[in-house]
Design an enzyme around this catalytic site. Structure first.
Site, PDB file in Angstrom:
ATOM      1  N   HIS A  36       0.624  -1.338   0.015  1.00  0.00           N
ATOM      2  CA  HIS A  36      -0.125  -0.225  -0.031  1.00  0.00           C
ATOM      3  C   HIS A  36       0.801   1.499   0.046  1.00  0.00           C
ATOM      4  CE1 HIS A  36      -3.634  -2.483   0.431  1.00  0.00           C
ATOM      5  NE2 HIS A  36      -3.162  -2.833   1.181  1.00  0.00           N
ATOM      6  N   ARG A  37       2.000   1.128  -0.190  1.00  0.00           N
ATOM      7  CA  ARG A  37       3.187   2.597   0.685  1.00  0.00           C
ATOM      8  C   ARG A  37       3.001   3.122  -0.900  1.00  0.00           C
ATOM      9  NH1 ARG A  37       7.559   1.520   3.550  1.00  0.00           N
ATOM     10  NH2 ARG A  37       7.938  -0.215   2.552  1.00  0.00           N
ATOM     11  N   ALA A  38       2.560   3.009  -2.602  1.00  0.00           N
ATOM     12  CA  ALA A  38       2.642   4.009  -3.355  1.00  0.00           C
ATOM     13  C   ALA A  38       1.264   4.979  -3.349  1.00  0.00           C
ATOM     14  CB  ALA A  38       2.454   2.825  -4.357  1.00  0.00           C
TER      15      ALA A  38
END
Ligand SMILES: [Zn+2]
Length: 658
Positions: free
Chosen positions: A284-286
């Site tokens: 989910h970092r993006a």
């Protein structure tokens, strides 16, 4: 007599020609360091470090708590260090103005130097436990710059990225237990030719940009003119750009103030989620980075709300280095994937946000043309959309290359390598292994607990003993396997391979690489040069190489594989590479079998043996390609056609991969 001591003048940020993507990435992080930093990939001589150093000069001055060794922000109590929290009861904390700092993290830094450590001088003298802050503390609210971040030990990169992501450095070691603010703009640079960074670490840089030299003549001329004017009279040049620099500084300051109020509509968040799903990025970092970057961009441009156009502009910076890649996947263009995902997500996101929020959120520039432009701009020269920072292969004649074989560091147990951290000993300890600094700190960390010290502030006990953990770069073993048969162009192939071997050997010793050469012709393969790191030896062995005869490709592959397997037995952490220079058309099999069938079987064995393969196809004309491509596929390797079959080009291709 007048003595003038001038500080070295930095080249102004505003005066940097072009490199718009690079500048945008840096500015977004200046507005919000939680964007997660920038990884700048590019060859030497591009504006990488100039731009980073120039950024420092346009970061606004700030208030800091006087006497705080971390430079806490008086206006942000939530981020205060323990010290500032304790002082709060004494009334308002005194504040002073300060300019942000830039901390250079050297590639040779130890973990202690980075995170800070127990102050063992104080421990020895006074028996006191106090913390000696490291570079993460010094970088708080400034820039932390790592040149050649790909050469940094992995565990240091981990620590660094943890702190950058959290904005806090947590220290739990040697009896010290504390946390302090470490919110900095992280900038790493690397030259991809010097070895790549692990994909897991790549993902943890918020943004990634590829930088290359400008190709437009006008821009190049402008660069030279400005550079000359700067060198001629740095002060006059600075005066000329002072207004632009002030304006930029104010823009950043205002954007930081505005940022908390920037609205991120639900439609935007859905478009971002959609985009990440379509681009098939992991985790989910993006999403989070894209949301922060879009908000920072809106703040920088004095807008109250992030729009789809903001997402469109930041997406390539966020996504290009996060596309999932599998070693043996089918030929697939990452550029196409990203492009399609952008178009689909933006059009559906635009629809959704128009439904939910009215048409204002859709922003300008959502046409296909602008999406293509923004993709192209992930490479700062805007020349080649394929050259985003993951080096997307635009040449369809190349199959995807495996990323698993990159040069890595490993813990060394033979006493060689660089002291990178300490540990509790795991067996017998020699003097050379003792980590004195860590041992004394371990003793000091018990100091105030001890009742038996007498006059001494410090006593070292056996359990305090610490030993050095050394790490070193792992070498590669590279076997060139060259077709020396009588087919067309064999002299050229041999000459190119010879030159490439010598080229790789120039710095092989330093990199711990070994290079070998196998040639095959007639009915057998010959080990012309056994694995070596010696240029002299190679020069002698490679002097006269006969060519002519049939093409026993299978024998060449098997012989090369034997060499690589014995190299792997000798040094198990070696990365093994087979560079096959051939048109792929074997016509002599092993023991009288079918030439082409035996070659394919041999290639499969290479794949099973954990060897990385590059097939350099030397077939020419429209009919060329099929056989060599098939060998590459069977070997699970990369298929490459050279623009010119010569040593320099071959050397470059191999170098850029190992
Ligand atoms: Zn503080």
């Amino acid at each position: 007599m007048e003595v003038v001591r001038r500080l070295p003048q930095k080249f102004p940020f505003s005066a940097i020609v072009g490199q718009e993507t690079l500048k945008l990435s840096l500015l977004l992080n200046a507005v919000d360091p939680r964007v997660g930093g920038v990884l700048i990939r590019g060859e030497k001589g591009t504006a990488k470090s100039t731009a980073v150093r120039a950024l420092l000069a346009v970061l606004p001055q700030m208030d800091v708590v006087e006497g705080c060794q971390y430079g806490c922000d008086p206006g942000d109590p939530a981020q205060w260090c323990d010290d500032c929290r304790d002082r709060r009861d004494e009334g308002p904390l005194p504040k002073i103005r300060a300019v942000p700092r830039m901390v250079d993290l050297p590639v040779s830094a130890t973990e202690d130097r980075l995170v800070g450590t127990l102050d063992f001088q104080a421990a020895i003298r006074e028996g006191e436990r106090s913390f000696h802050p490291g570079l993460l503390a010094a970088a708080n609210r400034g820039i932390l710059y790592v040149d050649e971040v790909n050469l940094l030990d992995d565990h240091l990169v981990d620590t660094l990225l943890d702190a950058a992501a959290m904005g806090v450095n947590v220290v739990e070691r040697e009896g010290v237990s504390l946390a302090h603010p470490a919110r900095f703009i992280l900038v790493g640079t690397m030259n991809p030719e010097e070895g790549d960074i692990r994909p897991q670490l790549l993902d943890r840089f918020g943004l990634c940009v590829g930088v290359e030299a400008m190709r437009e003549p006008e821009a190049r001329v402008e660069i030279v003119l400005r550079r000359h004017a700067f060198e001629e009279d740095p002060s006059a040049f600075a005066r000329q750009w002072a207004d632009a620099e002030d304006e930029l500084k104010n823009r950043i300051r205002d954007a930081r103030l505005r940022l908390p109020g920037v609205r991120l509509g639900e439609g935007i968040l859905y478009a971002i989620a959609d985009l990440s799903i379509r681009a098939a990025v992991d985790g989910h970092r993006a999403d989070s980075v894209m949301a922060r970057a879009a908000a920072a961009l809106a703040a920088l441009e004095n807008r109250p709300e992030a729009t789809l156009s903001d997402v469109e502009r930041v997406a390539p910076l966020v996504l290009a280095h996060r596309l999932r890649r599998t070693p043996f996947s089918e030929v697939r263009s990452d550029t196409d994937t990203l492009r399609t995902a952008l178009m689909d997500a933006l059009s559906s996101g635009a629809g959704r946000s128009q439904e939910q929020e009215g048409s204002t959120a859709a922003g300008p520039g959502l046409g296909q043309a602008s999406i293509f432009e923004s993709l192209g701009s992930a490479s700062s020269s805007s020349e080649d959309p394929a050259d985003v920072c993951i080096n997307v292969e635009s040449d369809l004649d190349r199959t995807r290359r495996s990323i698993a074989g990159r040069r890595q560091t490993s813990v060394s147990d033979d006493g060689r390598g660089r002291y990178s951290r300490s540990e509790v000993p795991k067996g017998d300890v020699t003097m050379a292994d003792v980590a004195f600094d860590a041992t004394i700190r371990a003793a000091a960390s018990r100091a105030s607990d001890s009742k038996t010290l007498g006059d001494m502030a410090l006593s070292v006990q056996p359990e305090d003993l610490r030993t050095k953990v050394r790490t070193r770069k792992v070498g590669a073993s590279i076997v060139f396997c060259v077709d020396a048969s009588g087919s067309m162009g064999s002299d050229k192939r041999i000459d190119a391979a010879k030159a490439a071997v010598l080229d790789l050997l120039v710095d092989a010793y330093q990199k711990r690489d070994r290079v070998a050469l196998v040639s095959f012709r007639g009915n057998k393969a010959e080990v012309v040069l056994a694995p070596t790191a010696s240029v002299e030896l190679a020069n002698v062995r490679l002097r006269n190489l006969p060519t002519g005869g049939a093409t026993p490709l299978a024998a060449g592959i098997v012989s090369s594989l034997d060499i690589l397997q014995s190299e792997l037995r000798r040094q198990p952490d070696t990365v093994a590479w087979l560079v096959l220079v051939t048109d792929g058309r074997g016509n002599v099999g092993l023991d009288g079998g079918s030439g082409s069938e035996d070659a394919r079987i041999a290639a499969t064995r290479v794949r099973m043996a954990n060897v990385h393969t590059i097939v350099i196809d030397t077939a020419s004309g429209p009919t060329g390609g099929t056989a060599a491509r098939e060998i590459a596929r069977m070997a699970g390797g990369e298929y490459v056609r050279l623009s010119a079959l010569d040593g320099a080009e071959l050397g470059r291709v191999v170098r850029s991969r190992i």
